[in-house]
Design a protein around this motif. Structure first.
Motif, PDB file in Angstrom:
ATOM      1  N   TYR A   1       0.971  -1.236  -0.013  1.00 45.03           N
ATOM      2  CA  TYR A   1       0.138   0.044  -0.076  1.00 45.03           C
ATOM      3  C   TYR A   1       1.029   1.463   0.013  1.00 45.03           C
ATOM      4  O   TYR A   1       1.682   1.316   0.834  1.00 45.03           O
ATOM      5  CB  TYR A   1      -0.878   0.151   1.195  1.00 45.03           C
ATOM      6  N   ALA A   2       0.711   2.003  -0.915  1.00 36.29           N
ATOM      7  CA  ALA A   2       1.489   3.297  -0.766  1.00 36.29           C
ATOM      8  C   ALA A   2       0.642   4.586  -1.581  1.00 36.29           C
ATOM      9  O   ALA A   2       0.077   4.371  -2.681  1.00 36.29           O
ATOM     10  CB  ALA A   2       2.883   3.196  -1.841  1.00 36.29           C
ATOM     11  N   GLY A   3       0.336   5.607  -0.774  1.00 37.94           N
ATOM     12  CA  GLY A   3      -0.770   6.411  -1.321  1.00 37.94           C
ATOM     13  C   GLY A   3      -2.011   5.802  -1.504  1.00 37.94           C
ATOM     14  O   GLY A   3      -2.594   5.111  -0.706  1.00 37.94           O
ATOM     15  N   THR A   4      -2.473   5.981  -2.689  1.00 36.22           N
ATOM     16  CA  THR A   4      -3.908   5.494  -3.069  1.00 36.22           C
ATOM     17  C   THR A   4      -3.723   4.110  -3.726  1.00 36.22           C
ATOM     18  O   THR A   4      -4.687   3.691  -4.232  1.00 36.22           O
ATOM     19  CB  THR A   4      -4.625   6.494  -3.788  1.00 36.22           C
ATOM     20  N   GLN A   5      -2.334   3.734  -4.068  1.00 38.91           N
ATOM     21  CA  GLN A   5      -2.134   2.636  -4.780  1.00 38.91           C
ATOM     22  C   GLN A   5      -2.064   1.464  -3.980  1.00 38.91           C
ATOM     23  O   GLN A   5      -1.385   1.357  -2.955  1.00 38.91           O
ATOM     24  CB  GLN A   5      -0.800   2.796  -5.731  1.00 38.91           C
ATOM     25  N   THR A   6      -2.334   0.236  -4.806  1.00 35.20           N
ATOM     26  CA  THR A   6      -2.471  -1.083  -4.045  1.00 35.20           C
ATOM     27  C   THR A   6      -2.026  -2.040  -4.844  1.00 35.20           C
ATOM     28  O   THR A   6      -2.310  -2.246  -6.141  1.00 35.20           O
ATOM     29  CB  THR A   6      -3.530  -1.489  -3.321  1.00 35.20           C
ATOM     30  N   LEU A   7      -0.729  -2.771  -4.393  1.00 38.32           N
ATOM     31  CA  LEU A   7      -0.250  -3.798  -5.528  1.00 38.32           C
ATOM     32  C   LEU A   7      -0.422  -5.307  -4.908  1.00 38.32           C
ATOM     33  O   LEU A   7       0.173  -5.444  -3.706  1.00 38.32           O
ATOM     34  CB  LEU A   7       1.169  -3.512  -5.788  1.00 38.32           C
ATOM     35  N   THR A   8      -1.058  -6.197  -5.240  1.00 41.01           N
ATOM     36  CA  THR A   8      -1.132  -7.398  -4.568  1.00 41.01           C
ATOM     37  C   THR A   8      -0.066  -8.327  -5.206  1.00 41.01           C
ATOM     38  O   THR A   8       0.004  -8.542  -6.535  1.00 41.01           O
ATOM     39  CB  THR A   8      -2.614  -8.073  -4.941  1.00 41.01           C
ATOM     40  N   GLU A   9       0.696  -9.128  -4.395  1.00 40.63           N
ATOM     41  CA  GLU A   9       1.822  -9.859  -4.693  1.00 40.63           C
ATOM     42  C   GLU A   9       1.550 -11.518  -5.045  1.00 40.63           C
ATOM     43  O   GLU A   9       1.986 -11.887  -5.873  1.00 40.63           O
ATOM     44  CB  GLU A   9       3.012  -9.827  -3.891  1.00 40.63           C
ATOM     45  N   MET A  10       0.555 -11.730  -4.046  1.00 40.56           N
ATOM     46  CA  MET A  10       0.209 -13.103  -4.031  1.00 40.56           C
ATOM     47  C   MET A  10      -1.530 -12.992  -4.209  1.00 40.56           C
ATOM     48  O   MET A  10      -2.119 -12.300  -3.761  1.00 40.56           O
ATOM     49  CB  MET A  10       0.642 -13.710  -2.689  1.00 40.56           C
ATOM     50  N   PRO A  11      -1.924 -13.971  -4.704  1.00 37.61           N
ATOM     51  CA  PRO A  11      -3.483 -14.422  -4.833  1.00 37.61           C
ATOM     52  C   PRO A  11      -4.201 -14.291  -3.664  1.00 37.61           C
ATOM     53  O   PRO A  11      -3.526 -14.393  -2.593  1.00 37.61           O
ATOM     54  CB  PRO A  11      -3.726 -15.711  -5.815  1.00 37.61           C
ATOM     55  N   GLU A  12      -5.496 -13.868  -3.606  1.00 38.23           N
ATOM     56  CA  GLU A  12      -6.216 -13.706  -2.317  1.00 38.23           C
ATOM     57  C   GLU A  12      -6.181 -15.022  -1.798  1.00 38.23           C
ATOM     58  O   GLU A  12      -6.745 -16.264  -2.493  1.00 38.23           O
ATOM     59  CB  GLU A  12      -7.507 -13.230  -2.780  1.00 38.23           C
ATOM     60  N   VAL A  13      -5.966 -15.333  -0.504  1.00 38.66           N
ATOM     61  CA  VAL A  13      -6.002 -16.494   0.049  1.00 38.66           C
ATOM     62  C   VAL A  13      -6.982 -16.800   1.224  1.00 38.66           C
ATOM     63  O   VAL A  13      -7.320 -17.894   1.560  1.00 38.66           O
ATOM     64  CB  VAL A  13      -4.592 -16.976   0.882  1.00 38.66           C
ATOM     65  N   CYS A  14      -7.724 -15.560   1.544  1.00 44.73           N
ATOM     66  CA  CYS A  14      -8.633 -15.649   2.700  1.00 44.73           C
ATOM     67  C   CYS A  14      -9.846 -15.073   2.370  1.00 44.73           C
ATOM     68  O   CYS A  14      -9.778 -13.916   1.474  1.00 44.73           O
ATOM     69  CB  CYS A  14      -8.068 -14.890   3.948  1.00 44.73           C
ATOM     70  N   LYS A  15     -11.043 -15.456   2.366  1.00 43.05           N
ATOM     71  CA  LYS A  15     -12.412 -14.871   2.185  1.00 43.05           C
ATOM     72  C   LYS A  15     -12.972 -14.209   3.507  1.00 43.05           C
ATOM     73  O   LYS A  15     -13.109 -15.115   4.231  1.00 43.05           O
ATOM     74  CB  LYS A  15     -13.233 -16.058   1.465  1.00 43.05           C
ATOM     75  N   GLY A  16     -12.961 -13.086   3.675  1.00 44.99           N
ATOM     76  CA  GLY A  16     -13.568 -12.377   4.730  1.00 44.99           C
ATOM     77  C   GLY A  16     -14.773 -11.863   4.283  1.00 44.99           C
ATOM     78  O   GLY A  16     -15.191 -11.654   3.460  1.00 44.99           O
TER      79      GLY A  16
END
Length: 507
Positions: free
Chosen positions: A489-504
Motif C-alpha cells: 500500500y502506497a498512497g492510493t495505490q495497492t499492489l497485490t503480490e500473491m493471490p487472495e487466500v482468505c475470504k472474509g
C-alpha cells in the motif's frame, strides 16, 4: 531449549569494500549452523528461538539488534558470527558488516567491545559465543588476521564460553561455492556424527578436542576456546553416538518413560479461549493437536517456564489471524511441572520420543510462535514449509474502532492497529510525520485491508505499508520490495503480490 532462550546467528558473505572479498562459504556456514541448532535430535532449538541475521549491512543497526535480543534473553544466549574479522589500529577486534571499510574498521565495523557489552548487559544464565573469523583485513584464500592473544582479552567475560576458529587464518575453500568455512563444517560434522565414548550430551568442551584434532590432522588452522565458571559444561547437543553406560543420569530413564506416559495420557481440550482461561499460571509442557481427519496429529510440542495459559492464549490469537487454518480443528493437552524446566528441558524429551516413532510435529522448527526478530529478517526468503507461508496473515481481519467519525493522528491509528491485529504491525512510531498526519475514522468494524488503505492514503506516496506473510510493516520508503510480501500500500495505490487466500466478510 526454553522460550527464554535465543540464538543469534550472524553471517556476512558480501562486502562493498573491494579490499574485503566476498565469502560465499560464510553464507553456507550460516545456513549449516541454523540447520544444526534446529535439528530436534541434536541441539533441539525451536525455530522461533533462532534469529538469523544474514548479510547485515550497517554495524550500528547490527549492534542495536544484538543488544535488543541479548537484553530479552534470560535463559541461554548463543551468538555465532561467520565472516571477516579485522583488527583496528588500536588493536580492537571488529566484526565486519557489509558496509565495513577495511581502512576504518573501528568506525564502520562492529567492535567486539559492543558484543561484550551485550553479553554483560544480558540477564541470560548461559552465554555462548562461537566466532568463525580472523582478525586482519586482506583475504587471499581465507580470512587473514592477527593473533589470538588480542581476542582473549576481549572475550574474558565472566560466565561466557567462547570458541574461536583460528589464531591466524580461518580457512575457506577457495573454489567450492557450496562448501562452508572449514571450522563450521567440521564442527557440524562432529555434532551430527557424535563422539563415541563421550557423555549422552555434548558440551562444547567435549567437542573441542575432537574439533582441534580433526582440523590439525587436515593441516588446517587450529581453534581456540575460553570458558569461565560452569558454563563450559553446558550441554550443546545430544550425543547421537552414545551407546549407554554406567554413568550418573540426572533423569533416570524410568523417570523419562513415566513422564512420557503421563503426558500421553493427558486429555485433549478444544483450543478455545474458555478452556485456556481455566488454566492457572503454571509452568509445564504442552502439545497442540490437529483433531480433524482420521487420527489426531501432534503439530507442536513446547514448554513454558511461567504460564501455560498465557502461551496458549498467544497461540490461539495467532492462529485465529491466519489463513488456511481453523482453531476449531485444534486441541491441546498439557502437564504441569514443578521442576526447573531450563534444566530438565521436557520438550526435547517429547520431540526425541516422537522422532523415534517417526512422527515429526509439523510446526516445530517451522517458525510457529516466532517473535519479530527485526528488520533484517524481513528480507529473508522463507521456505515453502514455513508456518507463515503455509498460513499467511488474514487481511480481512475485522478491526473495531472505538470512536467512528473522530479525527485522529496516523500515530494513534497505528497504535490502535497494533493492539487490534493478531499479527505484528511494525513501524517507527517516533517519526514526527505520524503525529502531524490526521485522518477521520470510518464506521467500524472494517477489514484490516481497508484500514491499511486509509492509513496509506493519508500518509501519501512517501510511505509504504507492506503486508508480508507473517506481519505488516509501515516505513517511510518508496518501492521497497520484500521476498515474502502479500500486498503493498502506497498512497492510493495497492499492489497485490500473491493471490487472495482468505475470504472474509464484506464491510
Amino acid at each position: 531449549m526454553g522460550s527464554d532462550d535465543a540464538a543469534v546467528l550472524i553471517g556476512v558473505s558480501r562486502y562493498r569494500d573491494p579490499s574485503l572479498l566476498d565469502v560465499p562459504a560464510a553464507r553456507n556456514s550460516l545456513h549449516a549452523m541454523h540447520r544444526l541448532l534446529t535439528t530436534p535430535e541434536l541441539c533441539g532449538w525451536a525455530e522461533d528461538q533462532v534469529h538469523v541475521l544474514e548479510d547485515p549491512t550497517g554495524a550500528t543497526d547490527l549492534a542495536l539488534e544484538l543488544h535488543r535480543l541479548a537484553e530479552e534473553t534470560t535463559g541461554t544466549l548463543l551468538i555465532y558470527f561467520v565472516g571477516h574479522g579485522v583488527v583496528s589500529k588500536s588493536g580492537a577486534l571488529c566484526l565486519a558488516a557489509g558496509d565495513t571499510q577495511l581502512r576504518y574498521p573501528d568506525l564502520t565495523g562492529l567492535e567486539y567491545d559492543k558484543v561484550r557489552s551485550a553479553l554483560l548487559d544480558s540477564p541470560a544464565q548461559v552465554k555462548l559465543v562461537i566466532l568463525d573469523c580472523c582478525y586482519s583485513g586482506r583475504v587471499i584464500h581465507g580470512l587473514a588476521g592477527a593473533g589470538e592473544s588480542r581476542l582473549v582479552d576481549h572475550t574474558d567475560v565472566r560466565g561466557v564460553y567462547t570458541l574461536t576458529a583460528a589464531d591466524q587464518v580461518a580457512h575457506v575453500p577457495s573454489r567450492d561455492e557450496t562448501a562452508g568455512t572449514s571450522f563450521t563444517q567440521v564442527l557440524c560434522d562432529i555434532v551430527r556424527s557424535g563422539i563415541p565414548g563421550a557423555p549422552p550430551t555434548l558440551a562444547l568442551t567435549d567437542i573441542y578436542p575432537r574439533l582441534k584434532n580433526v582440523l590439525k590432522t587436515r593441516g588446517l588452522p587450529e581453534p581456540n576456546q575460553r570458558g569461565t565458571d560452569t558454563v563450559e559444561s553446558y550441554p550443546f547437543s545430544r550425543n547421537v553416538a552414545y551407546a549407554g553406560g554406567t554413568g550418573f543420569r540426572l533423569l533416570p530413564q524410568e523417570h523419562v518413560d513415566h513422564f512420557l506416559r503421563m503426558l500421553t495420557a493427558q486429555p485433549r481440550h478444544d483450543l478455545t479461549a474458555e478452556n485456556i482461561e481455566k488454566l492457572q499460571d503454571w509452568p509445564g509442557v504442552y502439545l497442540l493437536h490437529r483433531t480433524s481427519g482420521e487420527a489426531p496429529e501432534v503439530l507442536y510440542a513446547a514448554r513454558n517456564d511461567r504460564s501455560l495459559a498465557l502461551r496458549l492464549g498467544q497461540h490461539l490469537r495467532k492462529i485465529n489471524g491466519r489463513c488456511r487454518i481453523d482453531a476449531r480443528d485444534l486441541s491441546f493437552s498439557y502437564l504441569k511441572l514443578d521442576d526447573d524446566l531450563s534444566v530438565v528441558a521436557p520438550e526435547r524429551l517429547v520431540l526425541r520420543h516422537l522422532h523415534a516413532q517417526g512422527r515429526s510435529p509439523l510446526w516445530n522448527n517451522s517458525g510457529f510462535g516466532s517473535n519479530d526478530a527485526g528488520r533484517r529478517r524481513d528480507y529473508r526468503r522463507l521456505g515453502d514449509d514455513h508456518f507463515d507461508m503455509l498460513h499467511p496473515i488474514d487481511l480481512s481481519w475485522p478491526v473495531h474502532l472505538n470512536a467512528p467519525d473522530l479525527e485522529v493522528t496516523a500515530r494513534e491509528m497505528a497504535v490502535h492497529l497494533r493492539a487490534q491485529l493478531p499479527y505484528g504491525f511494525r513501524t517507527e512510531l517516533g517519526d514526527a510525520e505520524l503525529g502531524r498526519t490526521r485522518l477521520t475514522l470510518p464506521q467500524s468494524p472494517l477489514p484490516a485491508d481497508r484500514a491499511f488503505r486509509l492509513l496509506a492514503a493519508a500518509l501519501g506516496d512517501a510511505w509504504q505499508i507492506s503486508a508480508l506473510v507473517g506481519q505488516v510493516l509501515m516505513y517511510r520508503e518508496r518501492g521497497g520490495r520484500y521476498p515474502n510480501a502479500i500486498r503493498y500500500y502506497a498512497g492510493t495505490q495497492t499492489l497485490t503480490e500473491m493471490p487472495e487466500v482468505c475470504k472474509g466478510p464484506a464491510f
